[in-house]
Design a protein around this motif. Sequence first.
Motif, mmCIF file in Angstrom:
data_model
loop_
_atom_site.group_PDB
_atom_site.id
_atom_site.type_symbol
_atom_site.label_atom_id
_atom_site.label_comp_id
_atom_site.label_asym_id
_atom_site.label_seq_id
_atom_site.Cartn_x
_atom_site.Cartn_y
_atom_site.Cartn_z
ATOM 1 N N LEU A 139 43.772 8.768 -22.187
ATOM 2 C CA LEU A 139 42.342 8.901 -21.929
ATOM 3 C C LEU A 139 41.624 7.661 -22.441
ATOM 4 C CD1 LEU A 139 39.813 10.583 -21.148
ATOM 5 C CD2 LEU A 139 39.937 11.614 -23.431
ATOM 6 N N ILE A 175 42.750 14.620 -23.996
ATOM 7 C CA ILE A 175 43.508 14.801 -22.767
ATOM 8 C C ILE A 175 44.761 15.578 -23.116
ATOM 9 C CG2 ILE A 175 44.763 12.609 -22.976
ATOM 10 C CD1 ILE A 175 44.587 12.402 -19.895
ATOM 11 N N VAL A 187 40.898 17.484 -19.421
ATOM 12 C CA VAL A 187 40.116 16.549 -20.231
ATOM 13 C C VAL A 187 38.835 17.248 -20.669
ATOM 14 C CG1 VAL A 187 38.822 14.371 -20.240
ATOM 15 C CG2 VAL A 187 41.031 14.514 -19.062
#
Length: 375
Positions: free
Chosen positions: A177, A227, A237
């Motif tokens: 992420l 994530i 997410v």
Amino acid sequence: MVKLSTAALVLGTFSGAAAASSWSARSLESEIYSSKTGKGKACKADRGDSTSRFSTVYTMTNQPNNEIAIFHRNEVTGELTFMNTVETGGEGHVFKVPNDDGDLVDAVDDPLASTGSVIVAGDGRQSCLLAVNAGSNTVSSFKIGSAREQLTKDSVEAPDGLNPNSITEKEGLVYVLNAGGVGSIVGFNLIGFTCKLIPLEQGPIALTRPGYIGTVPYLISEVPAQIGFTPKNEILVTIKQNNGGPADFDNGTGSLNLYEVDPEDGTIIIGSLIQTNLNSLTRTQDGELPFSFDFDSSGNVLLVEVAFAGEFENGVVSVIKNVDSDSSVTISSEAKSEAAAPCWIQYNPTSSCIYTTNNVGNTISSFFQDDQGEL
């Protein structure tokens, strides 16, 4: 003295490794601030598997010269003994937070505003360590030696985005992420034998954030927090506030973004995004700024939100059903944390207990989940 980040702590043993719910390098025998128990059940601190010879704890300094700090953990007492540090080959980073005067200052309590910035992984063998370098926009991978405190760096990869702050892995598929700007997710294959990261050809997928404006420098209230893989191998997410900027309890909207993963090549299926706006769900508690999640034994999402009713003096834990199914997403149970700024959550399937760490006050809250899934 080794200065540690409060962003992540990972626990490993000879029999495997798992993310630890603790958030600092203090003894894991943390004080239980409040116990949310049902039907007379009590959630006591889990001291770990006493049959293991020892366990190993990994955290990172998140300093300009980022390092992994390694500790041995006494399985009976939880006491940590510092072993050594290993450089990641990258740089740490600190997001900002407004102070009482409105000036932007470093978020020293939670510099990466995330969960999972350092993880133990490796296609089920738990033989690799992955860590973000949010200041240099890279991710480092290490091979874990047989003595566990031995780390051999294999690669430093750039996930094609700004300020990576969370990593997840399942069966050799890794997703990172990127928290800076609108944010993005990007995939890698992890070679278990060497721990080398190989980028997927797809490249980064930008996060969908309706109304996003954002600020520079980026604030902890706006950057996405975690994530992770769902039990059905999809990617989830958490986005604290889609519109970005300082915490806006009147207009800000937090969401869960779900992405379908192609089982053939591990890429995100374009157009598969399902975004659940938490404000659109029927709720009994006024939770805000979704942060960390885990999954219970039934596959429901256990979500912790940092704020309650516009204040950081409390937070909310929720049980969310059908996030990765075709049925309507619903919140089946909610409870206040009774402590300030809960950020991280961990589920114990053996005891059905849920633990959250409270960033203000340095405490842990515990909750019991009954057979009906109620908190």
